[in-house]
Write a protein that holds these residues in place. Structure first.
Motif, PDB file in Angstrom:
ATOM      1  N   ALA A  74       7.868 -99.703 -59.019  1.00 36.77           N
ATOM      2  CA  ALA A  74       8.761 -99.438 -57.894  1.00 36.77           C
ATOM      3  C   ALA A  74       9.736-100.591 -57.715  1.00 36.77           C
ATOM      4  CB  ALA A  74       7.954 -99.221 -56.616  1.00 36.77           C
ATOM      5  N   THR A  75      10.735-100.397 -56.865  1.00 34.78           N
ATOM      6  CA  THR A  75      11.753-101.394 -56.577  1.00 34.78           C
ATOM      7  C   THR A  75      11.646-101.821 -55.125  1.00 34.78           C
ATOM      8  OG1 THR A  75      13.247-100.399 -58.191  1.00 34.78           O
ATOM      9  CG2 THR A  75      14.227-101.892 -56.586  1.00 34.78           C
ATOM     10  N   TYR A  76      11.672-103.132 -54.878  1.00 34.51           N
ATOM     11  CA  TYR A  76      11.580-103.656 -53.513  1.00 34.51           C
ATOM     12  C   TYR A  76      12.952-104.088 -53.008  1.00 34.51           C
ATOM     13  CZ  TYR A  76      10.650-106.831 -49.645  1.00 34.51           C
ATOM     14  OH  TYR A  76      10.674-107.460 -48.423  1.00 34.51           O
ATOM     15  N   HIS A  77      13.198-103.828 -51.717  1.00 36.30           N
ATOM     16  CA  HIS A  77      14.436-104.223 -51.046  1.00 36.30           C
ATOM     17  C   HIS A  77      14.077-104.894 -49.721  1.00 36.30           C
ATOM     18  CE1 HIS A  77      16.570-101.145 -53.575  1.00 36.30           C
ATOM     19  NE2 HIS A  77      15.427-100.499 -53.400  1.00 36.30           N
ATOM     20  N   CYS A  78      14.862-105.877 -49.313  1.00 34.00           N
ATOM     21  CA  CYS A  78      14.707-106.485 -47.990  1.00 34.00           C
ATOM     22  C   CYS A  78      16.062-106.517 -47.307  1.00 34.00           C
ATOM     23  CB  CYS A  78      14.119-107.894 -48.081  1.00 34.00           C
ATOM     24  SG  CYS A  78      13.893-108.683 -46.465  1.00 34.00           S
TER      25      CYS A  78
END
Length: 252
Positions: A74-78
């Motif tokens: 998965a890809t993480y974003h903040c």
């Protein structure tokens, strides 16, 4: 799944590790079906420590969140809001709309609308706003992606499955995560910084054990070893068929 929606799932949460607690098992199952998965936190968890400054803990926690997401591809974003100060306002909604616009999710998870922590409640409101608005051409400078539309929206269990008044939430949907529980625990273990924080501030010594207990609690309600529970948003313009129940039918 209703036609015209992407096989893209977004867990839009307040802090790093919220997605792993609340819907990590379901995200794993979606990845196993070939879905694209994104995990986003509004804040980097800059108050989740008793010993470090906000910059060091933010850096550490976002690295932990990235590692947890990578475990399942998965890809993480903040979105870099401040921990404890998340609000429903124009700049925050715009950040969320822009993220939704770039991802074009067909399925969104967020916190319960009524939760023990205001960061969670505000995040749920922002997610609800962005899920409805992001497909409007004038809402963002980012181009519309193919199949952008109002996604399926699910509210995750609050901690212990209780609302702010101590009443047990009645789910609309359960997902059996018995086979995914160990991978979910592995994702949660990436957030090692939170063990000392939760022990010091919440009186919770073992966050992975607490996750297992809650998964067993919801699993017992449907006769399986472990489950995650959700409440589906079915208001006007939102899909009303239960895509999670269709993707992951329970064996009776």
């Amino acid at each position: 799944m209703m036609p015209g929606r992407n096989r893209v799932a977004l867990a839009f949460m307040a802090h790093p590790d919220d997605a792993e607690f609340c819907c990590g098992g379901t995200l794993i199952r979606l990845r196993e079906l070939g879905w694209e998965v994104h995990i986003a936190s509004l804040a980097p968890g800059d108050c989740g420590t008793m010993t470090e400054n906000r910059w060091d803990i933010s850096s550490r926690r976002t690295r932990e969140a990235t590692a947890a997401a990578q475990l399942i591809g998965a890809t993480y974003h903040c979105l870099d809001e401040r921990d404890g100060f998340i609000v429903y306002d124009k700049p925050t909604i715009q950040k969320a709309v822009d993220l939704f616009r770039r991802i074009a999710p067909g399925l969104v998870f967020t916190h319960a609308l009524r939760d023990y922590m205001m960061d969670h409640e505000m995040t749920a409101l922002v997610a609800r706003a962005a899920s409805f608005l992001h497909g409007a051409p004038n809402a963002s400078a980012f181009p519309l992606k193919e199949n952008t539309g109002v996604p399926y929206l699910y509210y995750c269990d609050p901690p212990e499955g209780l609302d702010p008044y101590g009443q047990v939430i009645a789910p609309t949907t359960y997902v059996d995560i018995s086979a995914q529980l160990e991978k979910k625990a592995e994702m949660l273990a990436c957030h090692a910084s939170q063990r000392e924080w939760l022990r010091s501030y919440h009186g919770m010594d073992e966050y992975i054990d607490s996750m297992r207990r809650h998964a067993a609690f919801r699993g017992k309600e449907i006769g399986v070893a472990a489950a995650e529970a959700f409440v589906q948003h079915r208001g006007h313009a939102y899909p009303r068929d239960d895509i999670l129940a269709e993707l992951f039918p329970l064996k009776r």
